[in-house]
Design a protein around this motif. Structure first.
Motif, PDB file in Angstrom:
ATOM      1  N   GLY A   1     -20.161 -16.423 -11.549  1.00 11.41           N
ATOM      2  CA  GLY A   1     -19.624 -15.778 -10.513  1.00 11.41           C
ATOM      3  C   GLY A   1     -19.618 -14.339 -10.071  1.00 11.41           C
ATOM      4  O   GLY A   1     -20.113 -13.778 -10.990  1.00 11.41           O
ATOM      5  N   VAL A   2     -19.470 -13.912  -8.717  1.00 16.33           N
ATOM      6  CA  VAL A   2     -19.440 -12.368  -8.463  1.00 16.33           C
ATOM      7  C   VAL A   2     -18.060 -12.151  -7.542  1.00 16.33           C
ATOM      8  O   VAL A   2     -17.545 -13.132  -7.251  1.00 16.33           O
ATOM      9  N   LEU A   3     -17.613 -10.845  -7.707  1.00 13.74           N
ATOM     10  CA  LEU A   3     -16.475 -10.574  -7.072  1.00 13.74           C
ATOM     11  C   LEU A   3     -17.026  -9.718  -5.873  1.00 13.74           C
ATOM     12  O   LEU A   3     -17.869  -9.200  -5.874  1.00 13.74           O
ATOM     13  N   LEU A   4     -16.019  -9.939  -4.683  1.00 12.05           N
ATOM     14  CA  LEU A   4     -16.497  -9.240  -3.374  1.00 12.05           C
ATOM     15  C   LEU A   4     -15.349  -8.585  -2.903  1.00 12.05           C
ATOM     16  O   LEU A   4     -14.394  -9.466  -2.569  1.00 12.05           O
ATOM     17  N   LEU A   5     -15.185  -7.420  -2.779  1.00 12.62           N
ATOM     18  CA  LEU A   5     -13.989  -6.755  -2.045  1.00 12.62           C
ATOM     19  C   LEU A   5     -14.782  -6.335  -0.591  1.00 12.62           C
ATOM     20  O   LEU A   5     -15.404  -5.488  -0.451  1.00 12.62           O
ATOM     21  N   PRO A   6     -14.378  -7.078   0.521  1.00 13.90           N
ATOM     22  CA  PRO A   6     -14.590  -6.629   1.801  1.00 13.90           C
ATOM     23  C   PRO A   6     -14.450  -5.182   1.955  1.00 13.90           C
ATOM     24  O   PRO A   6     -13.384  -4.662   1.724  1.00 13.90           O
ATOM     25  N   GLY A   7     -15.227  -4.523   2.373  1.00 12.62           N
ATOM     26  CA  GLY A   7     -15.080  -2.889   2.617  1.00 12.62           C
ATOM     27  C   GLY A   7     -15.989  -2.277   1.510  1.00 12.62           C
ATOM     28  O   GLY A   7     -16.491  -1.184   1.717  1.00 12.62           O
ATOM     29  N   ILE A   8     -16.020  -2.864   0.520  1.00 14.27           N
ATOM     30  CA  ILE A   8     -17.070  -2.358  -0.681  1.00 14.27           C
ATOM     31  C   ILE A   8     -18.227  -3.309  -0.523  1.00 14.27           C
ATOM     32  O   ILE A   8     -19.457  -2.675  -0.308  1.00 14.27           O
ATOM     33  N   GLY A   9     -18.210  -4.460  -0.675  1.00 17.31           N
ATOM     34  CA  GLY A   9     -19.225  -5.332  -0.734  1.00 17.31           C
ATOM     35  C   GLY A   9     -19.447  -5.730   0.707  1.00 17.31           C
ATOM     36  O   GLY A   9     -18.368  -5.958   1.404  1.00 17.31           O
ATOM     37  N   THR A  10     -20.614  -6.477   1.152  1.00 19.74           N
ATOM     38  CA  THR A  10     -20.876  -7.111   2.316  1.00 19.74           C
ATOM     39  C   THR A  10     -21.251  -8.410   2.544  1.00 19.74           C
ATOM     40  O   THR A  10     -21.846  -8.814   1.292  1.00 19.74           O
ATOM     41  N   ILE A  11     -21.530  -9.167   3.617  1.00 20.29           N
ATOM     42  CA  ILE A  11     -22.178 -10.184   3.670  1.00 20.29           C
ATOM     43  C   ILE A  11     -23.541 -10.236   3.252  1.00 20.29           C
ATOM     44  O   ILE A  11     -24.064 -11.313   2.610  1.00 20.29           O
ATOM     45  N   GLU A  12     -24.262  -9.225   3.251  1.00 15.41           N
ATOM     46  CA  GLU A  12     -25.585  -8.917   2.981  1.00 15.41           C
ATOM     47  C   GLU A  12     -25.690  -9.031   1.496  1.00 15.41           C
ATOM     48  O   GLU A  12     -26.566  -9.676   0.892  1.00 15.41           O
ATOM     49  N   HIS A  13     -24.521  -8.234   0.572  1.00 14.16           N
ATOM     50  CA  HIS A  13     -24.503  -8.549  -0.616  1.00 14.16           C
ATOM     51  C   HIS A  13     -24.132  -9.831  -1.202  1.00 14.16           C
ATOM     52  O   HIS A  13     -24.903 -10.081  -2.160  1.00 14.16           O
ATOM     53  N   LEU A  14     -23.437 -10.709  -0.444  1.00 18.04           N
ATOM     54  CA  LEU A  14     -23.152 -12.045  -0.875  1.00 18.04           C
ATOM     55  C   LEU A  14     -24.443 -12.771  -0.882  1.00 18.04           C
ATOM     56  O   LEU A  14     -24.676 -13.782  -1.633  1.00 18.04           O
ATOM     57  N   GLN A  15     -25.050 -12.551   0.216  1.00 19.70           N
ATOM     58  CA  GLN A  15     -26.449 -13.542   0.480  1.00 19.70           C
ATOM     59  C   GLN A  15     -27.333 -13.148  -0.780  1.00 19.70           C
ATOM     60  O   GLN A  15     -28.085 -14.356  -1.410  1.00 19.70           O
ATOM     61  N   ARG A  16     -27.471 -11.967  -0.873  1.00 17.18           N
ATOM     62  CA  ARG A  16     -28.296 -11.556  -2.167  1.00 17.18           C
ATOM     63  C   ARG A  16     -27.901 -12.244  -3.605  1.00 17.18           C
ATOM     64  O   ARG A  16     -28.707 -12.888  -4.259  1.00 17.18           O
TER      65      ARG A  16
END
Lengths: 338, 338
Positions: free
Chosen positions: B83-98
Motif C-alpha cells: 500500500g501507499v499513502l497519499l495526502l492530496p496537496g502533497i501527492g498527485t494523481i500522477e504520483h498515484l498512477q506511478r
C-alpha cells in the motif's frame, strides 16, 4: 457518574526498586520523595522491591538499610503518607512494628492470589497499630474472578480496609480487569485498588477500566519505573484522567517534569516493553520460570515461549519450575511426530 | 460475538519513516518487508512518512526514491499487498498512477478530519485503477464523532471501500475511539479501520476497543515504529488479540522476533512516550505547534503546555501557529493579575 477523588499510591520507590536492583541511594530517595510528594500523590510506598525484609542473598541486597529507606522517605514527605510492602514469609510482624515506628502509616500485606490465609496475623497486627491496612492479591490473573473474591473476603475478614487486584505479570486484559474490580466493588465492604503492569501495553487502560468500575485507589510510578515492562506511569494515567474528568489530586506538569527530568536519567535501563516482558504478560507466568524455559528450550529444540504457554495452561502459579523439563520433552516429541 | 478475521495494515515502512527521518535504505526495506510479510500481515504500506511526493525540502528528503521504496517492497512481499499513502496537496494523481504501475495495490487517501472534500479526485482515480481504496481521516480527535461521520460519508460517496478513524496525535481516549468507530459501523456501508498512536499509552487499548466495536482493519508497526510516541505495536496488539480470541492472520512469535531482533536495532532513538509526545497526546494539537509554543513560553514566562492546551481549546487544527503569541501574552497577563 460523580465519584470521590482517586487515591494515588506511588510505587516508584518500591516496585521501582526492582528496576534499579534495589540500589537507590538515600539522596535519590530524598529527591524523588520531594518531587512525588509535591506533585500531590497521596501515598508514597518505599521498601525493598520484595518488601520488608527483602534485602537478602535470595532477593538481592538493597543499597541502603530498610531503616534509612523508610526514614528518608518519611522525612521528605510533607503531605503524602508513607507506605511499606510486606510479603508474609519474607517480612515479619517485627519488621512491620519497626516500619511503623519509623513513621510508615500504610502497609500493603501481599500474598499470592490464592493464598490470602497467610496474611491474617500481619493484617491484624497492622490494624492494631492503627495503620492504613491494605490486602494485596498478587498475580491476580492466575485465578478466576470468583476465586479472587473469596481470597479478598478473607483479607476483609482479617480487617483490611482496602483490597487490591494486583496484576503482577501485566497479564490482565481490560475485560479481565473489569470483571475482577466489578466483583470486588459489588461484594466487598472495603475500598478497592488496582496495581497494573505494562507488559501487554495495558497499564493505563486497565487502570482507567478499574476506575470506571469504581476502584478507589490506583498504583503508579514516575515514568512507569517498576519491574519488567514497568508499572502504570503516573504522568500518563493523570493525563488520561484529566481528559476524562476523573477527580484526583496530582499535578500533571509536576509529574511529567519529575518523570522526564529526574526519574528517566536515574534509570539503569529504559523501562519498556521488550520481548521478555511481553512474553511474561502473554503467558502470565512468574518471571522465575523464564531462565528455566530458555535452558530447556535450547536443550530440546523448542521455543521457550511455547513451554511457558503450556506451563501456564497447566495452572502453574510459582514453584513448579520442575514442570518445565517435562513440558519441553513433550513439545519436542510433538514436533518430531508432526 | 463471532467476527471476520481482522486485516492488519503494517505501517513500519511508512509512519515508521518519520521515526528514521525517512532514511530507510532499500536493504532495510527489503529485510523488513520479508519479515513483515512472513509474519502474516495483510497489507504493507511503504511510502515517505508524508506520503507520495513527500520527499522534499518541506517534509524532508527520503534516502531512497519513491520508486525504489515501492518497488523494493513489492519485490519482497510474497503474500501481503503493498500500500501507499497519499495526502492530496502533497501527492498527485500522477504520483498515484506511478505507484500503481510499480505494483501498489492499496492506497490510503488522507485528509484532515474536516477536509474530506479534497480527496474526491484521488479516491475516484484509485477506484478507476482498481485499487483497494481507503479514506484516511487524520487528527480524528479534533472534531466530533458526528462531524467525522459526515466527512466519512463524503469519502464513501467518492467510492472508498474502507474509511479509517486516524488518531494522528494519539489523543483519543477509549470512549472517544468507541464512539467514533461505533458511529462509522452503524452509518457507513464501507469497511472501517483504526490507526492509533501511543501518546497517551492507549495505542493497543484503543485498537482493541475499535475491534470490539467491529472495526475491520487496524494499523500497526513492528515495535511501534512510527511518529512521536509511535504506533500501536504489532506484537503487543497480537498478544492481546490472541488472549481475547480475536481472529487474525499474524504469527505472534515472528512479529515479536522481527520487532526485537531487527526493528529495534534499526531505530535511531527508542520509540517511546516522553514529555513531548505525551503533551501532544494530551493537548491533541499538531506537532508543528510545539516549537512555537516553546519559544513563546520562554519569551512570556508561561508554561508551553498551557499555551498548547489553550490553543487546542480554541479549536486549532493546524496552520494557526499565529494564535500562539496572543495566547502566551494572555496567559502572562493572567499570571500577573493573580
Amino acid at each position: 457518574m460523580r465519584r470521590a477523588k482517586v487515591i494515588f499510591n506511588d510505587v516508584t520507590l518500591r516496585d521501582g526498586m526492582h528496576a534499579i536492583r534495589h540500589q537507590y541511594s538515600t539522596d535519590q530517595i530524598a529527591e524523588l520523595t520531594k518531587l512525588i510528594d509535591d506533585s500531590g500523590v497521596d501515598i508514597i510506598e518505599a521498601t525493598h522491591g520484595d518488601g520488608l525484609g527483602g534485602s537478602s542473598i535470595q532477593y538481592g541486597f538493597s543499597r541502603e538499610t530498610e531503616k534509612d529507606i523508610i526514614k528518608t522517605t518519611v522525612a521528605h514527605a510533607k503531605n503524602a503518607k508513607v507506605g511499606v510492602l510486606l510479603l508474609p514469609g519474607i517480612g515479619t510482624i517485627e519488621h512491620l512494628q519497626r516500619a511503623h515506628d519509623w513513621g510508615a502509616q500504610v502497609v500493603r500485606v501481599a500474598t499470592h492470589c490464592t493464598e490470602a490465609d497467610v496474611s491474617e496475623q500481619h493484617i491484624k497486627k497492622a490494624v492494631d497499630l492503627g495503620m492504613d491496612t491494605v490486602g494485596f492479591l498478587m498475580m491476580s490473573s492466575r485465578t478466576t474472578p470468583e476465586n479472587l473474591l473469596e481470597e479478598a473476603k478473607k483479607m476483609e475478614s482479617y480487617g483490611a480496609g482496602t483490597i487490591y487486584v494486583v496484576d503482577s505479570a501485566g497479564a490482565l486484559t481490560m475485560d479481565d480487569t473489569r470483571n475482577r474490580i466489578a466483583l470486588f466493588k459489588e461484594h466487598l465492604n472495603t475500598a478497592v485498588g488496582f496495581h497494573g503492569h505494562n507488559n501487554l501495553s495495558l497499564g493505563v487502560a486497565n487502570s482507567i477500566v478499574a476506575l470506571e468500575e469504581g476502584a478507589d485507589r490506583v498504583d503508579t510510578s514516575l515514568a512507569g519505573m517498576g519491574a519488567g515492562a514497568g508499572n502504570t506511569a503516573t504522568e500518563q494515567l493523570v493525563a488520561v484522567m484529566n481528559r476524562m474528568g476523573i477527580p484526583h489530586g496530582v499535578d500533571l506538569y509536576k509529574a511529567m517534569d519529575a518523570a522526564e527530568n529526574v526519574m528517566k536519567p536515574m534509570m539503569e535501563r529504559p523501562v519498556q516493553i521488550d520481548r521478555l516482558s511481553l512474553t511474561l504478560g502473554y503467558t502470565g507466568v512468574y518471571s522465575s520460570f523464564l531462565l528455566f524455559a530458555e535452558r530447556a528450550g535450547k536443550e530440546y529444540g523448542v521455543d521457550p515461549r511455547d513451554i511457558l504457554t503450556k506451563v501456564a495452561e497447566m495452572g502453574a502459579v510459582g514453584g513448579q519450575e520442575d514442570w518445565i523439563i517435562g513440558v519441553a520433552q513433550d513439545l519436542a516429541k510433538q514436533k518430531l511426530s508432526v
